[in-house]
Write a protein that holds these residues in place. Structure first.
Motif, PDB file in Angstrom:
ATOM      1  N   GLN B  34       0.823  -1.215   0.000  1.00 44.03           N
ATOM      2  CA  GLN B  34       0.000   0.000   0.000  1.00 44.03           C
ATOM      3  C   GLN B  34       0.856   1.263   0.000  1.00 44.03           C
ATOM      4  O   GLN B  34       0.559   2.220  -0.695  1.00 44.03           O
ATOM      5  CB  GLN B  34      -0.929   0.016   1.220  1.00 44.03           C
ATOM      6  CG  GLN B  34      -2.168  -0.815   1.028  1.00 44.03           C
ATOM      7  CD  GLN B  34      -3.024  -0.303  -0.103  1.00 44.03           C
ATOM      8  OE1 GLN B  34      -3.323   0.868  -0.176  1.00 44.03           O
ATOM      9  NE2 GLN B  34      -3.384  -1.178  -1.019  1.00 44.03           N
ATOM     10  N   SER B  37       2.294   1.689  -3.538  1.00 40.91           N
ATOM     11  CA  SER B  37       1.342   2.119  -4.563  1.00 40.91           C
ATOM     12  C   SER B  37       0.806   3.517  -4.266  1.00 40.91           C
ATOM     13  O   SER B  37       0.458   4.255  -5.179  1.00 40.91           O
ATOM     14  CB  SER B  37       0.209   1.104  -4.730  1.00 40.91           C
ATOM     15  OG  SER B  37      -0.604   1.101  -3.602  1.00 40.91           O
ATOM     16  N   GLU B  41       2.257   6.968  -6.657  1.00 37.56           N
ATOM     17  CA  GLU B  41       1.079   7.066  -7.510  1.00 37.56           C
ATOM     18  C   GLU B  41       1.434   7.721  -8.850  1.00 37.56           C
ATOM     19  O   GLU B  41       0.951   7.297  -9.900  1.00 37.56           O
ATOM     20  CB  GLU B  41      -0.001   7.886  -6.811  1.00 37.56           C
ATOM     21  CG  GLU B  41      -1.400   7.361  -7.013  1.00 37.56           C
ATOM     22  CD  GLU B  41      -2.383   8.028  -6.066  1.00 37.56           C
ATOM     23  OE1 GLU B  41      -3.375   8.551  -6.541  1.00 37.56           O
ATOM     24  OE2 GLU B  41      -2.102   8.026  -4.837  1.00 37.56           O
ATOM     25  N   TYR B  45       3.175   2.892 -10.188  1.00 37.34           N
ATOM     26  CA  TYR B  45       3.175   1.491  -9.751  1.00 37.34           C
ATOM     27  C   TYR B  45       1.802   1.142  -9.201  1.00 37.34           C
ATOM     28  O   TYR B  45       1.213   1.915  -8.444  1.00 37.34           O
ATOM     29  CB  TYR B  45       4.228   1.242  -8.667  1.00 37.34           C
ATOM     30  CG  TYR B  45       5.635   1.397  -9.167  1.00 37.34           C
ATOM     31  CD1 TYR B  45       6.086   0.646 -10.241  1.00 37.34           C
ATOM     32  CD2 TYR B  45       6.507   2.305  -8.575  1.00 37.34           C
ATOM     33  CE1 TYR B  45       7.383   0.793 -10.711  1.00 37.34           C
ATOM     34  CE2 TYR B  45       7.799   2.449  -9.041  1.00 37.34           C
ATOM     35  CZ  TYR B  45       8.232   1.692 -10.107  1.00 37.34           C
ATOM     36  OH  TYR B  45       9.503   1.839 -10.562  1.00 37.34           O
ATOM     37  N   ILE B  46       1.312   0.001  -9.571  1.00 39.72           N
ATOM     38  CA  ILE B  46       0.000  -0.425  -9.087  1.00 39.72           C
ATOM     39  C   ILE B  46       0.058  -1.841  -8.522  1.00 39.72           C
ATOM     40  O   ILE B  46       0.990  -2.602  -8.806  1.00 39.72           O
ATOM     41  CB  ILE B  46      -1.077  -0.390 -10.212  1.00 39.72           C
ATOM     42  CG1 ILE B  46      -0.614  -1.203 -11.439  1.00 39.72           C
ATOM     43  CG2 ILE B  46      -1.403   1.030 -10.611  1.00 39.72           C
ATOM     44  CD1 ILE B  46      -1.699  -1.470 -12.444  1.00 39.72           C
ATOM     45  N   ILE B  47      -0.952  -2.181  -7.724  1.00 37.39           N
ATOM     46  CA  ILE B  47      -1.062  -3.530  -7.172  1.00 37.39           C
ATOM     47  C   ILE B  47      -1.538  -4.461  -8.284  1.00 37.39           C
ATOM     48  O   ILE B  47      -2.506  -4.161  -8.970  1.00 37.39           O
ATOM     49  CB  ILE B  47      -2.092  -3.562  -6.016  1.00 37.39           C
ATOM     50  CG1 ILE B  47      -1.783  -2.527  -4.935  1.00 37.39           C
ATOM     51  CG2 ILE B  47      -2.188  -4.964  -5.416  1.00 37.39           C
ATOM     52  CD1 ILE B  47      -0.558  -2.778  -4.128  1.00 37.39           C
ATOM     53  N   VAL B  74       3.460  -6.060  -7.173  1.00 40.95           N
ATOM     54  CA  VAL B  74       3.430  -4.615  -7.429  1.00 40.95           C
ATOM     55  C   VAL B  74       4.125  -4.420  -8.764  1.00 40.95           C
ATOM     56  O   VAL B  74       5.238  -4.907  -8.962  1.00 40.95           O
ATOM     57  CB  VAL B  74       4.151  -3.811  -6.323  1.00 40.95           C
ATOM     58  CG1 VAL B  74       4.111  -2.325  -6.626  1.00 40.95           C
ATOM     59  CG2 VAL B  74       3.522  -4.084  -4.969  1.00 40.95           C
ATOM     60  N   LYS B  77       2.371   0.374 -14.243  1.00 40.69           N
ATOM     61  CA  LYS B  77       1.054   0.526 -14.871  1.00 40.69           C
ATOM     62  C   LYS B  77       1.109   0.166 -16.352  1.00 40.69           C
ATOM     63  O   LYS B  77       2.057   0.473 -17.028  1.00 40.69           O
ATOM     64  CB  LYS B  77       0.599   1.984 -14.722  1.00 40.69           C
ATOM     65  CG  LYS B  77      -0.868   2.109 -14.370  1.00 40.69           C
ATOM     66  CD  LYS B  77      -1.241   3.563 -14.161  1.00 40.69           C
ATOM     67  CE  LYS B  77      -1.377   3.899 -12.694  1.00 40.69           C
ATOM     68  NZ  LYS B  77      -1.641   5.314 -12.475  1.00 40.69           N
TER      69      LYS B  77
END
Lengths: 77, 77
Positions: B34, B37, B41, B45-47, B74, B77
């Motif tokens: 968390q 990410s 932002e 990077y995203i989960i 992770v 994007k």
């Protein structure tokens, strides 16, 4: 085990349940989902979508804190 | 924070990292994912995929116990 029993009762009537937890209880939510999917292997419940997120909570000292959350779907195969 | 730093260093060279934890550390793995990410932002990077499972470990008293595990991807994007 109370959460396992409670989830199984709900699964008797519904096609899916979502197990949600926040902060220190996240590990326990994973345990509950694992116990259900392992114990009911023959009954055909599987782990579905898993989401993690964070929430802003106010702590005792008045500061805002980010707390991680988890949301685990357990559903019929 | 050491795990966050370590993950970010790896993400500088790789397109994805997997954060894994077992038992009581599961909550911390979710926190690490968390923080990455949320803090990155804009870096994008995203989960990704999240998997939960359980492992059989031998406890100190010689009995085998099921321990829950989590594996959080992770990625860029």
């Amino acid at each position: 085990m109370a959460y396992v029993t409670s989830s199984l009762i709900q699964l008797a009537n519904l096609s899916a349940v979502r197990i949600k937890a926040r902060g220190m209880s996240i590990g326990r939510a994973v345990d509950v989902a694992q116990i259900i999917s392992r114990k009911t292997e023959n009954a055909g419940y599987i782990i579905g979508e898993i989401k993690i997120d964070s929430e802003v909570l106010e702590s005792k000292d008045g500061k805002s804190r980010n707390v991680s959350t988890i949301d685990i779907e357990v559903k019929r195969k």
